[in-house]
Design an enzyme around this catalytic site. Structure first.
Site, mmCIF file in Angstrom:
data_model
loop_
_atom_site.group_PDB
_atom_site.id
_atom_site.type_symbol
_atom_site.label_atom_id
_atom_site.label_comp_id
_atom_site.label_asym_id
_atom_site.label_seq_id
_atom_site.Cartn_x
_atom_site.Cartn_y
_atom_site.Cartn_z
ATOM 1 N N GLY A 29 -7.376 10.923 5.466
ATOM 2 C CA GLY A 29 -8.298 11.267 6.546
ATOM 3 C C GLY A 29 -8.488 12.770 6.485
ATOM 4 C CD GLU A 30 -9.782 17.726 8.178
ATOM 5 O OE1 GLU A 30 -9.611 18.467 7.188
ATOM 6 O OE2 GLU A 30 -9.231 17.936 9.271
ATOM 7 C CB CYS A 52 -5.172 11.586 0.804
ATOM 8 S SG CYS A 52 -6.580 12.665 0.462
ATOM 9 N NE ARG A 99 -13.173 16.793 2.138
ATOM 10 C CZ ARG A 99 -13.078 17.137 3.407
ATOM 11 N NH1 ARG A 99 -13.481 16.330 4.351
ATOM 12 N NH2 ARG A 99 -12.571 18.302 3.745
ATOM 13 C CG HIS A 153 -7.238 7.508 -0.504
ATOM 14 N ND1 HIS A 153 -7.050 7.517 0.856
ATOM 15 C CD2 HIS A 153 -7.802 8.700 -0.817
ATOM 16 C CE1 HIS A 153 -7.492 8.660 1.353
ATOM 17 N NE2 HIS A 153 -7.944 9.396 0.356
ATOM 18 C CD GLU A 168 -5.355 4.327 1.399
ATOM 19 O OE1 GLU A 168 -6.145 5.183 1.840
ATOM 20 O OE2 GLU A 168 -4.403 4.617 0.643
#
EC number: 4.3.3.6
Length: 198
Positions: A50-51, A82, A144, A179, A181
């Site tokens: 996520g962020e 991440c 990202r 990632h 997942e």
């Protein structure tokens, strides 16, 4: 076994599904969303992508950040992917803006560079060798993605991509810059649940 997934944003639902797929193979288990300190009555924790700044700020505002750090420091297994890897690292910089000030859990002897490969449009898939966790070569998604620029102390690299660390572990703390997942495979989640069972 009860696994908590920090559920503010990002791919927490995909992590929950991956864990449930592993539970289907190994036996019963439960996955719960973690949003507040009261949700930390679990055997293992996943901090999804996520962020990272947003996840950290929301966790701080809702009173989760410090209890989560304490729980991890006490030895609960944790998987950070991440943004989760960023949150768990002791040092964070950004590829574009340099030193980054953001709320972190900061429990792993690792330095991470945010947005190492670029922004959203530079996202990619790549094959990662999971030999260190007794796996094969598998394709993973890097969105990202950060890079783990160095590890020290008890932390060690488990996988690299073009000589850049993309997976690391320190005791019961496991991080990936990709990632798992979103990969269609459960190898990383299986490894993590083996860590939880120990």
């Amino acid at each position: 076994m009860k696994i908590g997934v920090v559920a503010y944003q990002g791919s927490f639902e995909e992590h929950a599904l991956s864990v449930k797929r592993v539970f289907d193979k190994i036996g019963k288990g439960e996955v719960i969303p973690v949003k507040r300190a009261k949700d930390l009555d679990v055997d293992g924790i996943i901090i999804p992508g996520g962020e990272s700044t947003t996840i950290g700020q929301v966790a701080l505002r809702l009173g989760l950040l410090d209890p989560l750090k304490e729980k991890i420091s006490q030895g609960i297994p944790v998987l950070g992917t991440c943004a989760g890897a960023i949150m768990l690292s002791k040092e964070v910089t950004d590829a574009k803006v340099g030193k980054k000030s953001q709320p972190l859990i900061g429990v792993m002897d690792a330095s991470v560079i945010r947005n190492y490969y670029g922004r959203q449009r530079e996202s990619f898939e790549a094959t990662v060798d999971l030999e260190e966790i007794e796996g094969g070569k598998e394709r993973f998604v890097f969105i990202r993605a950060p890079a783990i620029s160095k590890v020290w102390g008890k932390a060690r690299a488990l996988a690299t991509l073009n000589d850049v660390i993309v997976m690391a572990q320190e005791d019961q703390i496991l991080t990936t810059t990709f990632h798992p997942e979103l990969s269609g495979t459960t190898s990383i989640h299986e490894y993590f649940l083996r860590m939880v069972k120990r």
